[in-house]
Write a protein that holds these residues in place. Structure first.
Motif, PDB file in Angstrom:
ATOM      1  N   ARG A  99      85.009 -40.803 -30.855  1.00  0.00           N
ATOM      2  CA  ARG A  99      84.767 -39.455 -31.371  1.00  0.00           C
ATOM      3  C   ARG A  99      83.335 -39.354 -31.868  1.00  0.00           C
ATOM      4  O   ARG A  99      82.874 -40.190 -32.636  1.00  0.00           O
ATOM      5  CB  ARG A  99      85.701 -39.118 -32.525  1.00  0.00           C
ATOM      6  CG  ARG A  99      87.094 -38.842 -32.089  1.00  0.00           C
ATOM      7  CD  ARG A  99      87.873 -38.227 -33.216  1.00  0.00           C
ATOM      8  NE  ARG A  99      89.268 -38.157 -32.857  1.00  0.00           N
ATOM      9  CZ  ARG A  99      90.243 -37.929 -33.711  1.00  0.00           C
ATOM     10  NH1 ARG A  99      89.966 -37.760 -34.983  1.00  0.00           N
ATOM     11  NH2 ARG A  99      91.477 -37.878 -33.302  1.00  0.00           N
ATOM     12  N   ILE A 100      82.672 -38.298 -31.420  1.00  0.00           N
ATOM     13  CA  ILE A 100      81.293 -38.049 -31.819  1.00  0.00           C
ATOM     14  C   ILE A 100      81.243 -36.691 -32.492  1.00  0.00           C
ATOM     15  O   ILE A 100      81.658 -35.684 -31.914  1.00  0.00           O
ATOM     16  CB  ILE A 100      80.360 -38.077 -30.593  1.00  0.00           C
ATOM     17  CG1 ILE A 100      80.454 -39.443 -29.903  1.00  0.00           C
ATOM     18  CG2 ILE A 100      78.926 -37.766 -31.004  1.00  0.00           C
ATOM     19  CD1 ILE A 100      79.788 -39.501 -28.558  1.00  0.00           C
ATOM     20  N   GLY A 101      80.751 -36.666 -33.714  1.00  0.00           N
ATOM     21  CA  GLY A 101      80.561 -35.422 -34.454  1.00  0.00           C
ATOM     22  C   GLY A 101      79.118 -34.973 -34.319  1.00  0.00           C
ATOM     23  O   GLY A 101      78.205 -35.708 -34.690  1.00  0.00           O
ATOM     24  N   LEU A 102      78.924 -33.797 -33.750  1.00  0.00           N
ATOM     25  CA  LEU A 102      77.574 -33.280 -33.553  1.00  0.00           C
ATOM     26  C   LEU A 102      77.094 -32.546 -34.797  1.00  0.00           C
ATOM     27  O   LEU A 102      77.893 -32.085 -35.618  1.00  0.00           O
ATOM     28  CB  LEU A 102      77.547 -32.341 -32.343  1.00  0.00           C
ATOM     29  CG  LEU A 102      78.029 -32.949 -31.028  1.00  0.00           C
ATOM     30  CD1 LEU A 102      77.985 -31.905 -29.919  1.00  0.00           C
ATOM     31  CD2 LEU A 102      77.207 -34.164 -30.656  1.00  0.00           C
ATOM     32  N   THR A 103      75.795 -32.413 -34.930  1.00  0.00           N
ATOM     33  CA  THR A 103      75.227 -31.780 -36.125  1.00  0.00           C
ATOM     34  C   THR A 103      75.576 -30.303 -36.224  1.00  0.00           C
ATOM     35  O   THR A 103      75.515 -29.736 -37.312  1.00  0.00           O
ATOM     36  CB  THR A 103      73.698 -31.951 -36.158  1.00  0.00           C
ATOM     37  OG1 THR A 103      73.142 -31.426 -34.956  1.00  0.00           O
ATOM     38  CG2 THR A 103      73.313 -33.412 -36.305  1.00  0.00           C
ATOM     39  N   ASP A 104      75.949 -29.669 -35.108  1.00  0.00           N
ATOM     40  CA  ASP A 104      76.316 -28.248 -35.154  1.00  0.00           C
ATOM     41  C   ASP A 104      77.798 -28.036 -35.463  1.00  0.00           C
ATOM     42  O   ASP A 104      78.299 -26.920 -35.420  1.00  0.00           O
ATOM     43  CB  ASP A 104      75.942 -27.535 -33.852  1.00  0.00           C
ATOM     44  CG  ASP A 104      76.701 -28.050 -32.642  1.00  0.00           C
ATOM     45  OD1 ASP A 104      77.612 -28.897 -32.797  1.00  0.00           O
ATOM     46  OD2 ASP A 104      76.390 -27.604 -31.523  1.00  0.00           O
ATOM     47  N   GLY A 105      78.521 -29.126 -35.773  1.00  0.00           N
ATOM     48  CA  GLY A 105      79.919 -29.019 -36.154  1.00  0.00           C
ATOM     49  C   GLY A 105      80.910 -29.305 -35.033  1.00  0.00           C
ATOM     50  O   GLY A 105      82.096 -29.481 -35.292  1.00  0.00           O
ATOM     51  N   ARG A 106      80.449 -29.351 -33.793  1.00  0.00           N
ATOM     52  CA  ARG A 106      81.363 -29.672 -32.692  1.00  0.00           C
ATOM     53  C   ARG A 106      81.710 -31.149 -32.707  1.00  0.00           C
ATOM     54  O   ARG A 106      80.958 -31.971 -33.212  1.00  0.00           O
ATOM     55  CB  ARG A 106      80.736 -29.335 -31.340  1.00  0.00           C
ATOM     56  CG  ARG A 106      80.565 -27.860 -31.101  1.00  0.00           C
ATOM     57  CD  ARG A 106      79.933 -27.609 -29.756  1.00  0.00           C
ATOM     58  NE  ARG A 106      78.531 -28.065 -29.812  1.00  0.00           N
ATOM     59  CZ  ARG A 106      77.750 -28.157 -28.745  1.00  0.00           C
ATOM     60  NH1 ARG A 106      78.199 -27.837 -27.547  1.00  0.00           N
ATOM     61  NH2 ARG A 106      76.499 -28.568 -28.875  1.00  0.00           N
ATOM     62  N   GLU A 107      82.877 -31.445 -32.159  1.00  0.00           N
ATOM     63  CA  GLU A 107      83.334 -32.816 -32.016  1.00  0.00           C
ATOM     64  C   GLU A 107      83.646 -33.083 -30.556  1.00  0.00           C
ATOM     65  O   GLU A 107      84.263 -32.258 -29.895  1.00  0.00           O
ATOM     66  CB  GLU A 107      84.619 -33.040 -32.824  1.00  0.00           C
ATOM     67  CG  GLU A 107      84.452 -33.973 -33.960  1.00  0.00           C
ATOM     68  CD  GLU A 107      85.769 -34.300 -34.635  1.00  0.00           C
ATOM     69  OE1 GLU A 107      86.814 -34.394 -33.980  1.00  0.00           O
ATOM     70  OE2 GLU A 107      85.723 -34.467 -35.849  1.00  0.00           O
TER      71      GLU A 107
END
Length: 69
Positions: free
Chosen positions: A11-19
């Motif tokens: 799982r990768i959490g992006l800085t814009d809130g998407r996962e």
């Protein structure tokens, strides 16, 4: 950005809130790595990818999103 391994997924959490989530089976080096090796990662290409130096594995965020790399 955050990176974690949950059950059988990366799982990768992006800085814009998407996962983004992908089966760890897609990445045999990560699947077979120890928790310590998985935890040793760094961003590459201004956040365009993730590199695990202990196992020499790279994952492109754009590729996981289905975008051109």
């Amino acid at each position: 950005m955050s990176v974690e391994f949950v059950d059988a997924s990366l799982r990768i959490g992006l800085t814009d809130g998407r996962e983004i989530s992908a089966p760890i089976e897609w990445f045999p080096r990560l699947r077979d790595a120890s928790p310590g090796q998985r935890g040793n990662w760094r961003l590459i290409g201004r956040g365009e990818g993730i590199h695990w130096p202990d196992i020499d594995e790279d994952v492109s965020v754009n590729a996981l999103l289905g975008l051109p790399t």
